[in-house]
Scaffold this motif. Structure first.
Motif, short mmCIF file in Angstrom:
data_model
loop_
_atom_site.label_atom_id
_atom_site.label_comp_id
_atom_site.label_asym_id
_atom_site.label_seq_id
_atom_site.Cartn_x
_atom_site.Cartn_y
_atom_site.Cartn_z
N LYS A 15 3.51 -63.10 -65.07
CA LYS A 15 4.66 -63.10 -65.99
C LYS A 15 4.53 -64.24 -67.00
N THR A 16 4.27 -65.45 -66.49
CA THR A 16 4.18 -66.61 -67.38
C THR A 16 3.00 -66.44 -68.34
N THR A 17 1.88 -65.99 -67.80
CA THR A 17 0.69 -65.78 -68.64
C THR A 17 1.01 -64.80 -69.76
N THR A 37 13.07 -69.07 -66.90
CA THR A 37 14.16 -69.30 -65.94
C THR A 37 13.61 -69.25 -64.51
N ASP A 38 12.30 -69.41 -64.39
CA ASP A 38 11.68 -69.45 -63.07
C ASP A 38 11.79 -70.87 -62.53
N PRO A 39 12.44 -71.05 -61.36
CA PRO A 39 12.60 -72.41 -60.83
C PRO A 39 11.24 -73.08 -60.55
N GLY A 41 8.73 -72.95 -62.59
CA GLY A 41 8.10 -72.71 -63.89
C GLY A 41 6.88 -73.56 -64.16
N SER A 42 6.03 -73.09 -65.04
CA SER A 42 4.80 -73.84 -65.31
C SER A 42 4.55 -74.05 -66.80
N LEU A 43 5.58 -73.82 -67.62
CA LEU A 43 5.38 -73.99 -69.07
C LEU A 43 5.02 -75.43 -69.43
N TRP A 131 11.36 -64.32 -72.86
CA TRP A 131 12.03 -64.79 -71.64
C TRP A 131 11.12 -64.55 -70.44
N ASP A 132 10.62 -65.65 -69.90
CA ASP A 132 9.76 -65.61 -68.70
C ASP A 132 10.69 -65.76 -67.50
N THR A 133 10.91 -64.66 -66.77
CA THR A 133 11.96 -64.69 -65.73
C THR A 133 11.43 -65.16 -64.38
MG LIG Z 1 5.70 -67.88 -63.75
#
Ligand SMILES: [Mg+2]
Ligand SMILES: Nc1ncnc2c1ncn2[C@@H]1O[C@H](COP(=O)(O)OP(=O)(O)O)[C@@H](O)[C@H]1O
Length: 291
Positions: A15-17, A37-39, A41-43, A131-133
């Motif tokens: 998802k993030t990718t 909004t992923d707890p 997250g890796s942004l 939006w990366d969920t």
């Molecule tokens: Mg992710």
């Protein structure tokens, strides 16, 4: 009008990718905000900045932010806590610590994440929000909480109307009505300006979850653009390697299953790639697969 493109699916599928690759693409054409909004997250990691503390500008047209529970709750306090205290204290003998109590209630952070999304979408600052969920289940809860909250407020309004004469200083009904409108606006944002991609890998669970989440999004009225099957083994590199050949063969039924599950929606594939998943490296390449 800002549109939202969301990415959902099981944990670890990409998802993030996909979100980062898509945001990089949109940023070439207009101001873009990438929200996670992923707890977990890796942004911040990918872009080497502290997007978990504030909105960070990472390229001329690209801002990113990771909504942590802490950030969300402090924004919630700023925006709503005073109003909530006003409403409650007008008919219940409560102190200000009621705010701490409500802050800990389940769903408050989820609820406010969507409010943040709406605020950003209506700020007029961005042409596109990506939006990366959080993994599937959490995101679905988020949507259903929104509906629940809405029906609760409708109920609450009826009750408060009955006890209206106990209010003197403030008009809690006006505040409740404001929250109701806010909730309606969030649902409208999700149903009219949001579309989603469901990401999966060629394995059983991610594919079944992807089909389920797409159906739930349909039920909720969020447009599903289609499926992204990520980490597909290219046939060429598998030939002559018994382990990879077996993996490749196993992947075929899941590719078939998701392609059929797409039922006329778009179905895209991204190969399993080797190398560094960096902005100037593979993420740019993945961006090409998604266009
Ligand atoms: Mg992710
Ligand atoms: N097509 C791909 N090829 C190789 N590695 C990938 C690919 N897509 C994602 N990855 C890697 O898989 C891991 C999980 O991806 P990520 O996007 O963080 O998943 P999610 O956000 O769904 O949890 C990351 O380490 C990422 O770099």
């Amino acid at each position: 009008m800002t549109n939202i493109e969301m990415f959902t699916g099981k944990g670890g599928v990409g998802k993030t990718t996909s979100s980062v690759a898509t945001a990089l693409y949109h940023a070439k054409h207009g101001r873009t905000l990438l929200i996670s909004t992923d707890p977990t997250g890796s942004l911040s990691n990918i872009f080497s900045c502290r997007a978990d503390l504030e909105v960070c500008s990472v390229a001329p047209n690209l801002d990113i932010v990771e909504l942590t529970r802490k950030m969300i709750l402090s924004l919630w306090r700023e925006k709503f806590a005073e109003d909530i205290y006003t409403v409650l204290s007008s008919f219940l003998p409560v102190g200000r610590d009621i705010i701490d109590y409500i802050e800990g209630a389940p769903g408050i952070d989820d609820e406010f994440m969507l409010d943040y999304l709406l605020t950003m979408a209506d700020s007029g600052e961005y042409e596109m929000i990506v939006w990366d969920t959080a993994p599937t289940i959490t995101t679905l809860n988020l949507l259903f909480i929104q509906q629940l909250f809405y029906s609760h407020l409708t109920q609450a309004q009826k009750i408060y109307l009955k006890v209206k004469n106990v209010f003197h200083k403030v008009d809690p009904l006006a505040l409740i009505n404001q929250w109701r409108i806010l909730t309606m606006n969030i649902i409208e944002l999700l149903q009219t300006r949001t579309s989603g991609w469901v990401v999966a890998n060629p394995e059983n669970l991610p594919v079944e979850q992807a089909i389920n989440v797409a159906n739930s999004m349909d039920d909720f009225g969020i447009k599903v653009n289609g499926f992204i099957m990520n980490k597909v083994l290219p046939e060429k590199i598998c030939q002559g390697h018994p382990f990879l050949e077996a993996k490749f063969t196993a992947q075929q039924q899941y590719r078939q299953r998701l392609r059929e599950g797409a039922e006329g929606r778009i179905y895209k594939e991204i190969p399993d790639l080797a190398g560094e998943m960096t902005v100037n490296g593979l993420l740019g390449k993945i961006s090409e697969y998604l266009q």
